[in-house]
Write an enzyme that holds these catalytic residues in place. Structure first.
Site, PDB file in Angstrom:
ATOM      1  N   ALA A 109       0.865  -1.175   0.000  1.00 44.64           N
ATOM      2  CA  ALA A 109       0.000   0.000   0.000  1.00 44.64           C
ATOM      3  C   ALA A 109       0.902   1.226   0.000  1.00 44.64           C
ATOM      4  O   ALA A 109       1.249   1.761   1.049  1.00 44.64           O
ATOM      5  CB  ALA A 109      -0.905  -0.026   1.219  1.00 44.64           C
TER       6      ALA A 109
ATOM      7  N   GLU B 141       4.368  -8.957 -13.726  1.00 50.61           N
ATOM      8  CA  GLU B 141       3.384  -9.942 -14.199  1.00 50.61           C
ATOM      9  C   GLU B 141       3.929 -10.696 -15.425  1.00 50.61           C
ATOM     10  O   GLU B 141       3.710 -11.898 -15.570  1.00 50.61           O
ATOM     11  CB  GLU B 141       2.068  -9.244 -14.552  1.00 50.61           C
ATOM     12  CG  GLU B 141       0.956 -10.196 -14.922  1.00 50.61           C
ATOM     13  CD  GLU B 141      -0.371  -9.480 -15.152  1.00 50.61           C
ATOM     14  OE1 GLU B 141      -1.240  -9.526 -14.267  1.00 50.61           O
ATOM     15  OE2 GLU B 141      -0.543  -8.875 -16.233  1.00 50.61           O
TER      16      GLU B 141
ATOM     17  N   TYR C 277      -2.585   4.147  -2.481  1.00 47.93           N
ATOM     18  CA  TYR C 277      -3.162   2.802  -2.337  1.00 47.93           C
ATOM     19  C   TYR C 277      -3.418   2.421  -0.863  1.00 47.93           C
ATOM     20  O   TYR C 277      -4.000   1.380  -0.602  1.00 47.93           O
ATOM     21  CB  TYR C 277      -2.278   1.749  -3.015  1.00 47.93           C
ATOM     22  CG  TYR C 277      -2.458   1.697  -4.528  1.00 47.93           C
ATOM     23  CD1 TYR C 277      -2.208   2.805  -5.318  1.00 47.93           C
ATOM     24  CD2 TYR C 277      -2.861   0.529  -5.164  1.00 47.93           C
ATOM     25  CE1 TYR C 277      -2.365   2.770  -6.696  1.00 47.93           C
ATOM     26  CE2 TYR C 277      -3.017   0.474  -6.553  1.00 47.93           C
ATOM     27  CZ  TYR C 277      -2.770   1.595  -7.308  1.00 47.93           C
ATOM     28  OH  TYR C 277      -2.919   1.554  -8.673  1.00 47.93           O
TER      29      TYR C 277
ATOM     30  N   GLY D   7       1.740   5.103  -1.437  1.00 48.94           N
ATOM     31  CA  GLY D   7       1.066   6.315  -1.931  1.00 48.94           C
ATOM     32  C   GLY D   7      -0.417   6.224  -1.640  1.00 48.94           C
ATOM     33  O   GLY D   7      -0.838   5.854  -0.540  1.00 48.94           O
TER      34      GLY D   7
ATOM     35  N   GLY E 210      -9.471 -11.970 -17.411  1.00 46.32           N
ATOM     36  CA  GLY E 210      -9.656 -11.330 -18.721  1.00 46.32           C
ATOM     37  C   GLY E 210      -9.223 -12.201 -19.897  1.00 46.32           C
ATOM     38  O   GLY E 210      -9.515 -11.872 -21.059  1.00 46.32           O
TER      39      GLY E 210
END
Ligand code: UD2
Ligand code: MN
Length: 350
Positions: free
Chosen positions: A118, A299, A122, A120, A231
């Site tokens: 987490a 990723e 986030y 900034g 997705g």
């Protein structure tokens, strides 16, 4: 005269035996950890950094106290594939029995770590993440949350159930979201070396901009675990957004690839995840030296790693959905889902 000498001799013998016992104990301990590192082949850290408790179905005593529905050889889900071509399970609703799987894993009483970052803006996702995890993630198991942040004072204090702990780790921020996301591999690697390796048996590394919505339990535990990105589970491998430039260490040619794995969820036994993070970090840094950044940062490196180091369990998109995406008929349950966010408002750069 004779009596005190005999007493001294007995004391000396006892002393000698104690020293011998301590020496033998130490030798056996060292020998034990050597054997472990030889057989596992992946133990690259000195001094047993990871706990080695594991599920050994063959040696676990299955008691008759649990009565459950007979497993069928002929009837089951036919609308989805529940096993990979390398015979790793793909976990979908109705492919496992909750009571049975919990009972099996409860026998080894594992501790499961979660890492989330987490940095900034986030930090605003942490509260919902933790609160929903308390409701759905590994309920009644030992859980340790590790929250990495540049603003420890902004991490809310969420009421945790028994056997669950929160560790807040201070890290530096960055002006590029790509770097924040990718450097997770480095921070996780270091944290496994410094403490997670000794404090947990399994680990899941998750995106913080997400919420748990339904059970995420022991059915997800295994040596190396990855999730199919929601997705791309219907896409041809040519459409996967793998890194396609051969100059990058994340490169995957057009005619290769199993699934497109999401960077928001990976996990498994701590030592397996340690190896994964170490390799992905190295590859990302090597690319940086060569002035190239993979299409989807860590990723992309994760996908490349998993192509050549096959996961031993694959989670269906039930374990990584996206709130903006309507539920499809295959996903009978949504367990963990990314929240809708305003990228421009929340990220430090484009
Ligand atoms: C659903 C999914 O598979 N998500 C992946 C996707 O985009 P996402 O759009 O999901 O990436 P993202 O913006 O959520 O960033 C990934 C994670 O990095 C952390 N973070 C990021 C930016 C920031 O300013 N502060 C901060 O703390 C935070 O924990 C966040 O959850 O592609 C990224 C590639 O880089 C990561 O692989 C994500 O895991
Ligand atoms: Mn995300």
């Amino acid at each position: 005269m004779f009596f005190p000498c005999k007493k001294t001799c007995i004391l000396l013998v006892i002393f000698g035996l104690v020293i011998w016992y301590l020496y033998l104990h130490d030798v056996l301990k060292r020998w034990g950890s050597l054997v472990i590192s030889n057989t596992a082949e992946i133990m690259v850290l000195p001094e047993r950094p990871c706990r080695t408790r594991d599920l050994d179905m063959a040696s676990s005593e299955i008691e008759n106290r649990l009565s459950y529905k007979q497993p069928s050889v002929l009837v089951g889900r036919t609308d989805v594939v529940a096993v990979t071509p390398w015979l790793a399970p793909i976990v979908w609703e109705k492919t496992f029995n909750v009571e049975l799987i919990d009972d099996i894993y409860k026998r080894i009483n594992p501790t499961i770590a979660i890492t989330v970052f987490a940095v900034g803006k986030y930090v605003k996702f942490v509260q919902d993440f933790l609160e929903t995890a308390e409701k759905h993630f590994m309920v009644s198991f030992n859980v340790r949350y590790y929250v990495f942040t540049d603003q420890p004072h902004k991490i809310p204090s969420v009421k945790l159930n028994e056997g669950r702990y929160l560790h807040v780790k201070n890290i530096s921020g960055s002006t590029r979201w790509q770097e924040i996301s990718a450097r997770r591999m480095e921070f996780i690697q270091k944290a496994i070396e410094s403490n997670i390796g000794k404090e947990a048996d399994y680990i899941f590394c998750l995106d913080v901009d997400s919420k748990f919505k339904d059970r995420w339990g022991a059915e997800t535990l295994d040596r190396l675990v990855a999730v199919i990105h929601p997705g791309y589970y219907e896409s041809d491998r040519k459409q996967f957004p793998y890194e396609r430039r051969s100059a990058s260490l994340a490169y995957i040619p057009m005619d290769q690839g199993d699934y497109y794995y999401g960077g928001a969820v990976f996990g498994g036994r701590v030592e397996y995840v340690y190896n994964l993070t170490k390799k992905c970090r190295k590859a990302f840094e090597k690319d940086k030296e060569n002035s190239i950044e993979a299409a989807w940062q860590e990723e992309s490196h994760l996908n490349r790693y998993l192509l050549y180091n096959k996961p031993t369990k694959v989670l269906s998109p039930e374990y990584l959905w996206q709130d903006f995406k309507d539920r499809t008929k295959e996903a009978q349950v949504i367990r963990f889902s990314g929240v809708i966010k305003n990228y421009k408002e929340i990220r430090p750069n484009k």
